[in-house]
Motif scaffolding. Structure first.
Motif, PDB file in Angstrom:
ATOM      1  N   VAL A   8      -1.061  -4.348   2.484  1.00 34.97           N
ATOM      2  CA  VAL A   8      -1.370  -4.228   1.061  1.00 34.97           C
ATOM      3  C   VAL A   8      -0.857  -5.466   0.342  1.00 34.97           C
ATOM      4  O   VAL A   8       0.307  -5.829   0.475  1.00 34.97           O
ATOM      5  CB  VAL A   8      -0.707  -2.964   0.456  1.00 34.97           C
ATOM      6  N   LEU A   9      -1.742  -6.109  -0.409  1.00 32.63           N
ATOM      7  CA  LEU A   9      -1.365  -7.268  -1.211  1.00 32.63           C
ATOM      8  C   LEU A   9      -1.537  -6.915  -2.685  1.00 32.63           C
ATOM      9  O   LEU A   9      -2.657  -6.838  -3.186  1.00 32.63           O
ATOM     10  CB  LEU A   9      -2.225  -8.482  -0.868  1.00 32.63           C
ATOM     11  N   ASP A  10      -0.432  -6.635  -3.352  1.00 33.20           N
ATOM     12  CA  ASP A  10      -0.469  -6.388  -4.788  1.00 33.20           C
ATOM     13  C   ASP A  10      -0.317  -7.727  -5.489  1.00 33.20           C
ATOM     14  O   ASP A  10       0.372  -8.606  -4.993  1.00 33.20           O
ATOM     15  CB  ASP A  10       0.665  -5.431  -5.173  1.00 33.20           C
ATOM     16  N   GLU A  11      -0.947  -7.879  -6.631  1.00 30.34           N
ATOM     17  CA  GLU A  11      -1.001  -9.176  -7.316  1.00 30.34           C
ATOM     18  C   GLU A  11      -1.605 -10.218  -6.369  1.00 30.34           C
ATOM     19  O   GLU A  11      -1.084 -11.323  -6.194  1.00 30.34           O
ATOM     20  CB  GLU A  11       0.381  -9.620  -7.811  1.00 30.34           C
ATOM     21  N   ALA A  12      -2.717  -9.844  -5.759  1.00 33.53           N
ATOM     22  CA  ALA A  12      -3.352 -10.689  -4.739  1.00 33.53           C
ATOM     23  C   ALA A  12      -3.678 -12.085  -5.248  1.00 33.53           C
ATOM     24  O   ALA A  12      -3.567 -13.056  -4.500  1.00 33.53           O
ATOM     25  CB  ALA A  12      -4.621 -10.007  -4.220  1.00 33.53           C
ATOM     26  N   LEU A  39      -6.355  -5.176  -1.341  1.00 33.12           N
ATOM     27  CA  LEU A  39      -5.988  -6.230  -2.283  1.00 33.12           C
ATOM     28  C   LEU A  39      -6.073  -5.657  -3.690  1.00 33.12           C
ATOM     29  O   LEU A  39      -7.097  -5.102  -4.072  1.00 33.12           O
ATOM     30  CB  LEU A  39      -6.936  -7.419  -2.177  1.00 33.12           C
ATOM     31  N   TYR A  40      -5.002  -5.821  -4.451  1.00 35.05           N
ATOM     32  CA  TYR A  40      -4.986  -5.366  -5.839  1.00 35.05           C
ATOM     33  C   TYR A  40      -4.704  -6.556  -6.744  1.00 35.05           C
ATOM     34  O   TYR A  40      -3.803  -7.340  -6.476  1.00 35.05           O
ATOM     35  CB  TYR A  40      -3.896  -4.301  -6.055  1.00 35.05           C
ATOM     36  N   SER A  41      -5.485  -6.665  -7.808  1.00 35.25           N
ATOM     37  CA  SER A  41      -5.299  -7.781  -8.727  1.00 35.25           C
ATOM     38  C   SER A  41      -6.045  -7.501 -10.025  1.00 35.25           C
ATOM     39  O   SER A  41      -7.097  -6.860 -10.017  1.00 35.25           O
ATOM     40  CB  SER A  41      -5.829  -9.068  -8.099  1.00 35.25           C
TER      41      SER A  41
END
Length: 96
Positions: A8-12, A39-41
């Motif tokens: 999980v990449l938050d603030e991708a 991916l969250y952004s």
């Protein structure tokens, strides 16, 4: 890392900047090919799209901004000097 099935990449958008891209590519190289990547952004610049094409097969995108209504929200932009910021914020917050 062989057993990691989800990354999980938050603030991708921040993580996929040039500062972190090489490190992320290296980490992903140790992960199994069958994995889920989230991916969250708030923004998806070109770097995020390029990363998705490189590392994710058949990505699914959910864009909440198309569904989100911002009724009653006012946006302001003020170009001020550093010493004027607090006064500007106080002025904006005092508005109806």
């Amino acid at each position: 890392m062989d057993h990691c099935k989800v990354i999980v990449l938050d603030e991708a958008d921040k993580l996929l900047s040039q500062d972190f891209m090489d490190m992320l590519d290296r980490i992903i190289s140790f992960l199994p090919s069958k994995r889920q990547m989230l991916l969250y952004s708030a923004t998806f610049p070109v770097t995020v799209e390029e990363f998705m094409r490189k590392h994710i097969d058949n990505p699914y995108e959910i864009n909440v901004m198309e569904e989100l209504t911002l009724k009653g929200v006012r946006h302001y932009y003020a170009f001020v000097k550093e010493r004027q910021k607090v006064h500007c914020l106080n002025t904006l917050f005092s508005k109806d």
